[in-house]
Scaffold this active site. Structure first.
Site, PDB file in Angstrom:
ATOM      1  N   HIS A   1       0.799  -1.220   0.000  1.00 51.32           N
ATOM      2  CA  HIS A   1       0.000   0.000   0.000  1.00 51.32           C
ATOM      3  C   HIS A   1       0.838   1.279   0.000  1.00 51.32           C
ATOM      4  O   HIS A   1       0.281   2.379  -0.054  1.00 51.32           O
ATOM      5  CB  HIS A   1      -0.935   0.008   1.219  1.00 51.32           C
ATOM      6  CG  HIS A   1      -2.038  -0.996   1.134  1.00 51.32           C
ATOM      7  ND1 HIS A   1      -1.898  -2.282   1.581  1.00 51.32           N
ATOM      8  CD2 HIS A   1      -3.302  -0.906   0.643  1.00 51.32           C
ATOM      9  CE1 HIS A   1      -3.033  -2.954   1.383  1.00 51.32           C
ATOM     10  NE2 HIS A   1      -3.893  -2.144   0.815  1.00 51.32           N
TER      11      HIS A   1
ATOM     12  N   HIS B   1      -2.830  -5.764  -6.047  1.00 55.00           N
ATOM     13  CA  HIS B   1      -3.043  -6.973  -5.256  1.00 55.00           C
ATOM     14  C   HIS B   1      -4.524  -7.337  -5.225  1.00 55.00           C
ATOM     15  O   HIS B   1      -5.392  -6.529  -5.545  1.00 55.00           O
ATOM     16  CB  HIS B   1      -2.509  -6.790  -3.829  1.00 55.00           C
ATOM     17  CG  HIS B   1      -3.130  -5.636  -3.096  1.00 55.00           C
ATOM     18  ND1 HIS B   1      -2.650  -4.342  -3.203  1.00 55.00           N
ATOM     19  CD2 HIS B   1      -4.191  -5.563  -2.253  1.00 55.00           C
ATOM     20  CE1 HIS B   1      -3.385  -3.528  -2.453  1.00 55.00           C
ATOM     21  NE2 HIS B   1      -4.325  -4.263  -1.872  1.00 55.00           N
TER      22      HIS B   1
ATOM     23  N   CYS C   1     -14.568  -5.191   3.797  1.00 54.28           N
ATOM     24  CA  CYS C   1     -13.526  -5.191   2.772  1.00 54.28           C
ATOM     25  C   CYS C   1     -12.305  -5.909   3.332  1.00 54.28           C
ATOM     26  O   CYS C   1     -12.092  -5.919   4.546  1.00 54.28           O
ATOM     27  CB  CYS C   1     -13.110  -3.770   2.399  1.00 54.28           C
ATOM     28  SG  CYS C   1     -14.415  -2.715   1.769  1.00 54.28           S
TER      29      CYS C   1
ATOM     30  N   HIS D   1      -8.588  -8.631   2.230  1.00 52.45           N
ATOM     31  CA  HIS D   1      -7.679  -9.287   1.288  1.00 52.45           C
ATOM     32  C   HIS D   1      -7.631 -10.785   1.579  1.00 52.45           C
ATOM     33  O   HIS D   1      -7.464 -11.167   2.744  1.00 52.45           O
ATOM     34  CB  HIS D   1      -6.268  -8.720   1.431  1.00 52.45           C
ATOM     35  CG  HIS D   1      -6.199  -7.230   1.384  1.00 52.45           C
ATOM     36  ND1 HIS D   1      -6.266  -6.438   2.513  1.00 52.45           N
ATOM     37  CD2 HIS D   1      -6.096  -6.385   0.335  1.00 52.45           C
ATOM     38  CE1 HIS D   1      -6.184  -5.166   2.157  1.00 52.45           C
ATOM     39  NE2 HIS D   1      -6.083  -5.110   0.850  1.00 52.45           N
TER      40      HIS D   1
ATOM     41  N   GLU E   1     -15.136  -9.826  11.421  1.00 46.53           N
ATOM     42  CA  GLU E   1     -15.309  -8.404  11.715  1.00 46.53           C
ATOM     43  C   GLU E   1     -16.658  -8.093  12.338  1.00 46.53           C
ATOM     44  O   GLU E   1     -16.756  -7.264  13.245  1.00 46.53           O
ATOM     45  CB  GLU E   1     -15.159  -7.573  10.439  1.00 46.53           C
ATOM     46  CG  GLU E   1     -13.749  -7.464   9.920  1.00 46.53           C
ATOM     47  CD  GLU E   1     -13.616  -6.412   8.839  1.00 46.53           C
ATOM     48  OE1 GLU E   1     -14.601  -5.653   8.595  1.00 46.53           O
ATOM     49  OE2 GLU E   1     -12.542  -6.337   8.219  1.00 46.53           O
TER      50      GLU E   1
ATOM     51  N   GLU F   1      -4.414   2.451  -2.646  1.00 49.18           N
ATOM     52  CA  GLU F   1      -5.121   1.206  -2.938  1.00 49.18           C
ATOM     53  C   GLU F   1      -5.000   0.896  -4.427  1.00 49.18           C
ATOM     54  O   GLU F   1      -5.665   1.515  -5.255  1.00 49.18           O
ATOM     55  CB  GLU F   1      -6.601   1.320  -2.550  1.00 49.18           C
ATOM     56  CG  GLU F   1      -6.855   1.279  -1.055  1.00 49.18           C
ATOM     57  CD  GLU F   1      -6.667  -0.098  -0.454  1.00 49.18           C
ATOM     58  OE1 GLU F   1      -6.119  -0.986  -1.128  1.00 49.18           O
ATOM     59  OE2 GLU F   1      -7.069  -0.291   0.706  1.00 49.18           O
TER      60      GLU F   1
ATOM     61  N   GLU G   1      -5.874  -2.122  -6.372  1.00 43.84           N
ATOM     62  CA  GLU G   1      -6.544  -3.386  -6.087  1.00 43.84           C
ATOM     63  C   GLU G   1      -7.283  -3.960  -7.283  1.00 43.84           C
ATOM     64  O   GLU G   1      -7.868  -3.227  -8.080  1.00 43.84           O
ATOM     65  CB  GLU G   1      -7.523  -3.215  -4.918  1.00 43.84           C
ATOM     66  CG  GLU G   1      -6.822  -2.933  -3.602  1.00 43.84           C
ATOM     67  CD  GLU G   1      -7.734  -3.026  -2.409  1.00 43.84           C
ATOM     68  OE1 GLU G   1      -7.239  -3.366  -1.317  1.00 43.84           O
ATOM     69  OE2 GLU G   1      -8.940  -2.747  -2.548  1.00 43.84           O
TER      70      GLU G   1
END
EC number: 5.3.3.2
Length: 208
Positions: A52, A59, A94, A96, A114, A141, A143
């Site tokens: 980042h 990614h 959100c 990864h 979460e 970001e 992504e």
């Protein structure tokens, strides 16, 4: 709508429940992300923070949009202790995938971790590639984001290290909140991309 106070904790190991990751200079094991090319094909791995740092490294990521039976979207305020985009509002979840982890599995896993809920009828809703700098943190970001939509039937039980507050909002309420509060840099992009799948899930009367 449940509200949970945020904490300042942000140090996790690589494979526990959370994906908070280490703060710069922290001592926790780094979380590894899956690097991809412009077609979404895996090319390698990188530590989360390094991926980042400007200009960012492309990614794999995912974004989840969950709705209740009334067609309201579950949104969250990111915990104040996060080193990336703390305190901003965003979609349901959100994150990864771990290297080698399927995006669908990662989306379901992180939603449970979460928010303490298990999504139902979770469906893939396409992908979107974006480049969004975060002015507050200076991070970027880059992504290739896998999108998912689904339903939620339980009241959220957020992890305070990950989530500050949650709210269920209608399309009109979200539009107003987007004008009044700070949302994540990537939120408009993922919302616009996922709208067709959201309309199919919630029906035209929900207004999405």
């Amino acid at each position: 709508m449940p509200t949970t106070p945020a904490t300042t904790a942000e140090t996790r190991s690589q494979h526990p429940a959370g994906e908070a990751g280490p703060v710069p200079g922290g001592t926790a094991e780094p979380i590894m992300l899956e690097l991809v090319d412009e077609s979404g094909v895996t090319t390698g791995t990188a530590e989360k923070l390094s991926a980042h740092l400007p200009p960012g490294r492309l990614h794999r990521a995912f974004s989840v949009f969950l709705f209740d039976s009334a067609g309201r979207l579950l949104i969250q305020q990111r915990a104040l202790g996060k080193y990336h985009s703390p305190g901003v509002w965003s979609n349901t979840c959100c994150g990864h995938p771990y290297p080698g982890e399927a995006p669908f599995a990662a989306a379901a896993r992180r939603t449970a971790e979460e928010l303490g809920v298990s999504p139902s009828l979770l469906c893939a809703a396409g992908t979107v590639r974006y480049n969004h700098p975060d002015p507050a943190s200076g991070l970027v970001e880059q992504e290739f984001n896998h999108l998912f939509v689904g339903l939620v039937q339980d009241e959220p039980r957020p992890d305070p290290e990950e989530v500050g507050e949650t709210a269920f909002v209608t399309a009109a309420e979200l539009e107003r909140l987007h004008r009044e509060r700070t949302f994540s840099a990537w939120f408009p992009t993922v919302l616009d991309t996922v709208r067709p799948a959201v309309r199919e899930l919630t029906g035209p009367s929900a207004g999405w």
